[in-house]
Design a protein around this motif. Structure first.
Motif, short mmCIF file in Angstrom:
data_model
loop_
_atom_site.label_atom_id
_atom_site.label_comp_id
_atom_site.label_asym_id
_atom_site.label_seq_id
_atom_site.Cartn_x
_atom_site.Cartn_y
_atom_site.Cartn_z
N LEU A 66 0.76 -1.19 0.06
CA LEU A 66 -0.12 -0.24 -0.07
C LEU A 66 0.96 1.24 0.12
CD1 LEU A 66 -2.59 -0.92 2.82
CD2 LEU A 66 -2.91 -0.98 0.32
N LYS A 67 0.56 2.05 -0.86
CA LYS A 67 0.96 3.61 -0.72
C LYS A 67 0.37 4.26 0.48
CE LYS A 67 1.87 3.65 -5.59
NZ LYS A 67 2.64 4.43 -6.71
N SER A 78 -0.63 7.21 0.39
CA SER A 78 -1.93 7.87 -0.07
C SER A 78 -3.18 6.86 -0.17
CB SER A 78 -1.52 8.43 -1.60
OG SER A 78 -1.12 7.53 -2.44
N GLN A 79 -2.90 5.82 -0.52
CA GLN A 79 -4.10 4.76 -0.61
C GLN A 79 -4.55 4.70 0.79
OE1 GLN A 79 -1.48 1.73 -2.31
NE2 GLN A 79 -3.04 1.34 -3.90
N GLU A 82 -6.36 7.42 2.03
CA GLU A 82 -7.72 7.64 1.18
C GLU A 82 -8.92 6.68 1.77
OE1 GLU A 82 -9.41 6.22 -3.33
OE2 GLU A 82 -7.45 7.40 -3.08
N LYS A 83 -8.25 5.60 2.12
CA LYS A 83 -9.12 4.38 2.62
C LYS A 83 -9.59 4.60 3.86
CE LYS A 83 -8.81 1.61 -1.15
NZ LYS A 83 -9.91 1.33 -2.03
N GLU A 103 6.12 2.10 -0.91
CA GLU A 103 4.74 1.04 -0.43
C GLU A 103 5.31 0.41 0.94
OE1 GLU A 103 2.74 0.61 -4.93
OE2 GLU A 103 4.16 -1.18 -3.88
#
Length: 180
Positions: A18-19, A21-22, A25-26, A60
């Motif tokens: 996972l980044k 930013s991901q 966001e989540k 990541e």
């Protein structure tokens, strides 16, 4: 919601890297809070010296087992790919770039199904080379196995290190095929 708990839950639940930013966001958290939580969690897991680490692979993150504990988990973890497909993947990785027609000579007719599955999973890239395909591993392959590099020499060295570890445990022999 506790930021560290949310980030830890995201890493634990994710099937892939996972980044930052991901995760933000989540979880709905600001990136600065996610960054701080990641640093805190990585430090905490490192200090514990347990079987689980939070690895940073490029940009990541992934929750994974320390390499020295992978053998302990093999009897419990459900294999994501059958041993035959794994042998095909390791043969491609070790000998890359390799022509599918050459791979067929050692792996037999299963080669076509295995390669199709590995391309679908994103572990192998295939490009046309005459009447066959030239096969190489992808960044996803390197990230998934925690190799830390996409360089062919680094992948080959990693496979050889895994073979050395497998040779020390008789039940693990034959996991990685070196030759085509």
């Amino acid at each position: 919601m506790d930021a560290r708990g949310a980030v830890e839950a995201a890493l634990f639940s994710a099937a892939e890297n996972l980044k930052l930013s991901q995760i933000a966001e989540k979880t709905g958290l600001p990136e600065s809070e996610v960054r701080t939580a990641l640093m805190d969690l990585r430090r905490e897991y490192d200090q514990r010296e347990g079987a689980i680490i939070i690895a940073k692979i490029g940009t990541e993150y992934r929750m994974m087992l320390r390499p020295e504990y992978t053998e302990c988990a093999t009897g419990f973890a459900k294999a994501e790919m059958p041993p035959g497909v794994m042998r095909t993947l390791s043969t491609i990785a070790y000998n890359q770039p390799v022509l599918q027609s050459e791979l067929f000579k050692t792996r037999g007719p299963r080669t076509y199904d295995d390669v199709h599955r590995l391309v679908e999973m994103g572990f192998v890239a295939a490009k046309r080379s005459g009447q066959t395909m030239e096969l190489t591993t992808t960044k996803k392959f390197s990230d998934y196995f925690g190799i830390g590099s996409t360089r062919k020499a680094d992948i080959k060295a990693w496979i050889e290190s895994q073979m050395g570890a497998a040779a020390e445990e008789p039940q693990s022999r034959g996991r990685i095929s070196r030759n085509i």
